[in-house]
Each structure stands twice: as C-alpha cells, then as structure tokens.
Scaffold this motif. Structure first.
Motif, mmCIF file in Angstrom:
data_model
loop_
_atom_site.group_PDB
_atom_site.id
_atom_site.type_symbol
_atom_site.label_atom_id
_atom_site.label_comp_id
_atom_site.label_asym_id
_atom_site.label_seq_id
_atom_site.Cartn_x
_atom_site.Cartn_y
_atom_site.Cartn_z
ATOM 1 N N ASP A 1 72.480 19.901 48.205
ATOM 2 C CA ASP A 1 72.395 21.083 49.057
ATOM 3 C C ASP A 1 71.027 21.760 48.994
ATOM 4 O OD1 ASP A 1 74.970 20.610 49.877
ATOM 5 O OD2 ASP A 1 75.856 22.189 48.633
ATOM 6 N N ILE B 1 69.075 22.441 52.356
ATOM 7 C CA ILE B 1 68.753 23.797 52.808
ATOM 8 C C ILE B 1 67.282 23.877 53.200
ATOM 9 C CG2 ILE B 1 68.451 26.178 51.981
ATOM 10 C CD1 ILE B 1 71.119 25.733 50.406
ATOM 11 N N ARG C 1 67.015 22.207 56.530
ATOM 12 C CA ARG C 1 67.580 23.080 57.574
ATOM 13 C C ARG C 1 66.597 24.197 57.933
ATOM 14 N NH1 ARG C 1 72.172 26.851 55.791
ATOM 15 N NH2 ARG C 1 70.347 27.794 54.871
ATOM 16 N N ASN C 2 66.011 24.817 56.922
ATOM 17 C CA ASN C 2 65.048 25.886 57.167
ATOM 18 C C ASN C 2 63.827 25.380 57.936
ATOM 19 O OD1 ASN C 2 66.788 27.557 55.782
ATOM 20 N ND2 ASN C 2 65.598 27.558 53.896
ATOM 21 N N LEU D 1 76.938 22.488 55.773
ATOM 22 C CA LEU D 1 75.474 22.487 55.837
ATOM 23 C C LEU D 1 74.979 21.351 56.731
ATOM 24 C CD1 LEU D 1 72.772 23.621 54.909
ATOM 25 C CD2 LEU D 1 73.051 22.351 52.762
#
Length: 132
Positions: A90, A94, A97-98, A120
C-alpha cells in the motif's frame, strides 16, 4: 539479467536519454535500491513512453521513487508502466496514486500480483481511466 549494477547504469543512461521511447527490463533482479536510481532518472526523462519493470523486486521503496518521479516531472511522457510482481504494498501504491493525480499522461499501470488493498487499486484504476 542485468542485476543491481546494471540498474545503476540504466538509471544513469535514462537521465541523459533523448530518444529511447520503450524500455523492457522484465526479470532483471534490479531490486529496490536500483528502482530508486531508475526513479531518480525518470525525474529528468521526457522521452520514455513505455517502461516494463515487471518482476524486479522493487518493493515499496522503488515504487515510491518511481511515483515521486512521475509526480514531479511535469514533462513525464510515460504512458505505460508495468510494475507487476514487484512486492509493492500500500505504501508504494499510495505514492503511485498520488503521482497519477498530478500526471495526465500515464494511462496504463500494471500492478497485478502485488500486495495492494483492493480499494486503493480501484482508486488507481479510476485515475487511469480519467487519463485515457
């Protein structure tokens, strides 16, 4: 098989690259440390459109470096990135994703066979659809 030493050389070369558009480094045992070197190089590279890093044990650290590069490089040209089977969790997801939230060029991100929360992964998929 290029191994860790080759990963550093690839990272150095990508910083100076002005023409290479596709790079396939699948199953080269690059490891997370050299994933960071490749991420650093991607901060300066604006020609690479397809990068395959499948099965290189990049882990979260490598994914964070690559995500940071994609987020910070306003001229990032990556359209397709394969990070399948890289022990990304994760934390790395993350960061990716950002990056996609600020990057409109990346359209295809392969994250199969990593340990990423399904919600996610859904967030990432939605952002990628926005870029298509």
């Amino acid at each position: 098989y290029i191994g860790p030493e080759g990963g550093v050389a690839i990272g150095d070369a990508l910083q100076e690259n002005k023409s290479l558009q596709t790079l396939n480094l699948r199953r080269n045992a690059i490891g997370w440390g050299n994933g960071i070197a490749i991420g650093d190089a991607l901060q300066r590279n604006n020609t690479l459109t397809i990068l395959n890093l499948q099965d290189n044990n990049l882990g979260d650290n490598g994914a964070v470096a690559i995500g940071t590069a994609i987020r910070n490089n306003k001229n990032c040209a990556l359209v397709t990135l394969n990070l399948r089977l890289n022990r990304i969790g994760d934390k790395g997801a993350i960061a990716l994703r950002n990056a996609i939230q600020k990057n409109s060029t990346l359209q295809d991100l392969k994250l199969f066979l990593n340990d990423i929360d399904p919600a996610l992964r859904d967030d990432i998929d939605a952002l990628l659809r926005r870029n298509r």
